[in-house]
Each structure stands twice: as structure tokens, then as C-alpha cells.
Scaffold this motif. Structure first.
Motif, PDB file in Angstrom:
ATOM      1  N   SER A 156      42.345  37.237  52.137  1.00  0.00           N
ATOM      2  CA  SER A 156      41.297  38.157  51.695  1.00  0.00           C
ATOM      3  C   SER A 156      41.630  39.585  52.123  1.00  0.00           C
ATOM      4  O   SER A 156      42.356  39.808  53.088  1.00  0.00           O
ATOM      5  CB  SER A 156      39.944  37.729  52.257  1.00  0.00           C
ATOM      6  OG  SER A 156      39.991  37.753  53.652  1.00  0.00           O
ATOM      7  N   ARG A 157      41.088  40.500  51.385  1.00  0.00           N
ATOM      8  CA  ARG A 157      41.245  41.917  51.711  1.00  0.00           C
ATOM      9  C   ARG A 157      40.272  42.277  52.821  1.00  0.00           C
ATOM     10  O   ARG A 157      39.116  41.859  52.813  1.00  0.00           O
ATOM     11  CB  ARG A 157      40.924  42.789  50.500  1.00  0.00           C
ATOM     12  CG  ARG A 157      41.896  42.637  49.371  1.00  0.00           C
ATOM     13  CD  ARG A 157      41.475  43.454  48.182  1.00  0.00           C
ATOM     14  NE  ARG A 157      41.514  44.875  48.516  1.00  0.00           N
ATOM     15  CZ  ARG A 157      41.143  45.830  47.694  1.00  0.00           C
ATOM     16  NH1 ARG A 157      40.679  45.526  46.504  1.00  0.00           N
ATOM     17  NH2 ARG A 157      41.214  47.088  48.047  1.00  0.00           N
ATOM     18  N   LEU A 158      40.740  43.027  53.782  1.00  0.00           N
ATOM     19  CA  LEU A 158      39.858  43.521  54.830  1.00  0.00           C
ATOM     20  C   LEU A 158      39.298  44.864  54.397  1.00  0.00           C
ATOM     21  O   LEU A 158      40.053  45.785  54.097  1.00  0.00           O
ATOM     22  CB  LEU A 158      40.609  43.685  56.147  1.00  0.00           C
ATOM     23  CG  LEU A 158      40.981  42.409  56.869  1.00  0.00           C
ATOM     24  CD1 LEU A 158      41.781  42.730  58.126  1.00  0.00           C
ATOM     25  CD2 LEU A 158      39.755  41.613  57.228  1.00  0.00           C
ATOM     26  N   ASP A 159      38.003  44.951  54.346  1.00  0.00           N
ATOM     27  CA  ASP A 159      37.340  46.207  54.006  1.00  0.00           C
ATOM     28  C   ASP A 159      37.110  46.964  55.304  1.00  0.00           C
ATOM     29  O   ASP A 159      36.262  46.586  56.121  1.00  0.00           O
ATOM     30  CB  ASP A 159      36.024  45.919  53.285  1.00  0.00           C
ATOM     31  CG  ASP A 159      35.317  47.169  52.821  1.00  0.00           C
ATOM     32  OD1 ASP A 159      35.822  48.286  53.056  1.00  0.00           O
ATOM     33  OD2 ASP A 159      34.245  47.029  52.209  1.00  0.00           O
ATOM     34  N   VAL A 182      47.718  44.061  46.575  1.00  0.00           N
ATOM     35  CA  VAL A 182      46.478  43.461  46.085  1.00  0.00           C
ATOM     36  C   VAL A 182      46.743  42.907  44.690  1.00  0.00           C
ATOM     37  O   VAL A 182      47.324  43.581  43.833  1.00  0.00           O
ATOM     38  CB  VAL A 182      45.341  44.496  46.056  1.00  0.00           C
ATOM     39  CG1 VAL A 182      44.083  43.909  45.441  1.00  0.00           C
ATOM     40  CG2 VAL A 182      45.061  45.008  47.460  1.00  0.00           C
ATOM     41  N   PHE A 183      46.348  41.649  44.496  1.00  0.00           N
ATOM     42  CA  PHE A 183      46.497  40.984  43.208  1.00  0.00           C
ATOM     43  C   PHE A 183      45.228  40.189  42.934  1.00  0.00           C
ATOM     44  O   PHE A 183      44.855  39.320  43.723  1.00  0.00           O
ATOM     45  CB  PHE A 183      47.730  40.066  43.213  1.00  0.00           C
ATOM     46  CG  PHE A 183      47.914  39.303  41.940  1.00  0.00           C
ATOM     47  CD1 PHE A 183      48.245  39.956  40.762  1.00  0.00           C
ATOM     48  CD2 PHE A 183      47.732  37.932  41.913  1.00  0.00           C
ATOM     49  CE1 PHE A 183      48.411  39.255  39.576  1.00  0.00           C
ATOM     50  CE2 PHE A 183      47.905  37.212  40.729  1.00  0.00           C
ATOM     51  CZ  PHE A 183      48.243  37.883  39.563  1.00  0.00           C
ATOM     52  N   GLN A 184      44.563  40.512  41.856  1.00  0.00           N
ATOM     53  CA  GLN A 184      43.332  39.845  41.448  1.00  0.00           C
ATOM     54  C   GLN A 184      42.313  39.767  42.594  1.00  0.00           C
ATOM     55  O   GLN A 184      41.707  38.735  42.841  1.00  0.00           O
ATOM     56  CB  GLN A 184      43.637  38.468  40.873  1.00  0.00           C
ATOM     57  CG  GLN A 184      44.456  38.537  39.605  1.00  0.00           C
ATOM     58  CD  GLN A 184      44.698  37.199  38.948  1.00  0.00           C
ATOM     59  OE1 GLN A 184      44.258  36.156  39.421  1.00  0.00           O
ATOM     60  NE2 GLN A 184      45.404  37.214  37.833  1.00  0.00           N
ATOM     61  N   GLY A 185      42.170  40.877  43.321  1.00  0.00           N
ATOM     62  CA  GLY A 185      41.164  40.990  44.374  1.00  0.00           C
ATOM     63  C   GLY A 185      41.539  40.418  45.722  1.00  0.00           C
ATOM     64  O   GLY A 185      40.753  40.474  46.659  1.00  0.00           O
ATOM     65  N   SER A 186      42.738  39.837  45.853  1.00  0.00           N
ATOM     66  CA  SER A 186      43.190  39.262  47.119  1.00  0.00           C
ATOM     67  C   SER A 186      44.514  39.911  47.515  1.00  0.00           C
ATOM     68  O   SER A 186      45.174  40.543  46.697  1.00  0.00           O
ATOM     69  CB  SER A 186      43.405  37.752  46.976  1.00  0.00           C
ATOM     70  OG  SER A 186      42.216  37.114  46.580  1.00  0.00           O
TER      71      SER A 186
END
Length: 178
Positions: free
Chosen positions: A83-86, A62-66
Motif C-alpha cells: 500500500s501507498r503511505l500517505d 505507483v501502479f493502479q493505486g499501489s
């Protein structure tokens, strides 16, 4: 219908699923000791996967929210942001996750990649790709929107499937050899 269709909307309506820079170095980079991830982000990658027999390596985190991923093999170096998967919101998710506005995220990614390119190995070819989304209320509205982008292609909104492909050999050298 197509030639008379309205012009497509402004690029600001597109949302980004992922952005990718693909660099084709002059020399294979798998065996070269490098710290590109750390130099670009200022941190160690969260995940490292190396396949020595295939001569492939992947670093991600993860880097700067992505999610930023660096992968490379004998032929190419690839940086991807997604994108990050929550995991908590996955069961109820109705739309694919996005990074945000294409106009904003491509500028951010470009700046990041320009930093890396200052220290990258010699490259003979570079590519940029993006997976973009534009929401529409239903199938027919989606085909009507496609009609606005592909104005010289006849699109029937009642169709159940569309395949559109362009093969273009732009290089004069390739055109002469064919």
C-alpha cells in the motif's frame, strides 16, 4: 481450550499488507537487459536503484493505486505490491496501511503475475508470500483468535508473547539425504 475452539473465520476477513512473488530463474538475470516493469505496467518505473557491485537492481512506482516493486539479483526475481503511505495521515495512523481484502487483491496480483510469467525467463522454482492482518479489539481477543487458527496448539490468552514455528521438509529427495 484449543481443540474445542470455534473454527476460524472465512478468509474474506483478512486484509493485505503486501503480496510477493519470488521467482528463482535457471540463469542469473542481473546482466540480462530487460524491460519487465515497463512491459507489465506500460510506464517507466518512478524509482530505479542499481547496486552493480552486489549485482542488485530495484524498480518501483505507483501502479493502479499501489506501490509495485520489482527487485532482482543473481539468484531471484521478486515482485512486491504494497500500500501507498500517505505522509499526511502518518502521524494519526492507528492501524498499519493495507491494500484491501486478501481475496480481491490476491486475484488482482495473480493476474498481473500471470502476465509477467508469460514473458519471464525460464524459472525452476516459484514462491508466493503474503502479509495479512485481521483486526481484533485487544490482546486477549487476538490470542483467542489465534486459538481458532492453531487449534492443536495450547494458547493461553494471558500470555505476553507467542512464537510458533513449523519446519517442514516436504521434498522426498531432501528427506532421503538427511
Amino acid at each position: 481450550m484449543s481443540e474445542k475452539a470455534d473454527a476460524p473465520p472465512d478468509p474474506a476477513v483478512w486484509q493485505v499488507q503486501n503480496l510477493r512473488l519470488i521467482a528463482f530463474p535457471r540463469e542469473p538475470q542481473f546482466a540480462v537487459r530487460q524491460n519487465w516493469w515497463q512491459e507489465l505496467t506500460g510506464a517507466d518505473p518512478e524509482n530505479v536503484l542499481e547496486k552493480r557491485q552486489k549485482q542488485e537492481r530495484e524498480e518501483s512506482g505507483v501502479f493502479q493505486g499501489s506501490v509495485l516493486t520489482l527487485s532482482f539479483d543473481l539468484l531471484r526475481i521478486q515482485w512486491t505490491v504494497s500500500s501507498r503511505l500517505d505522509i499526511e495521515n502518518l502521524p494519526g495512523m492507528q492501524v498499519p496501511p493495507v491494500l484491501g481484502s486478501f481475496m480481491e487483491k490476491q486475484a488482482w496480483f495473480r493476474g498481473l503475475m500471470e502476465q509477467w510469467l508469460q514473458h519471464s525467463p525460464p524459472i525452476h522454482r516459484l514462491a508466493f508470500t503474503a502479509s495479512l492482518l485481521q483486526s481484533v479489539p485487544d490482546h486477549a481477543a487476538g490470542y483467542r483468535m489465534l486459538d481458532r487458527y492453531l487449534r492443536w496448539v495450547e494458547i493461553d490468552p494471558q500470555s505476553s508473547e507467542l512464537l510458533y514455528r513449523i519446519n517442514n521438509i516436504a521434498s522426498p529427495l531432501l528427506q532421503r539425504t538427511l
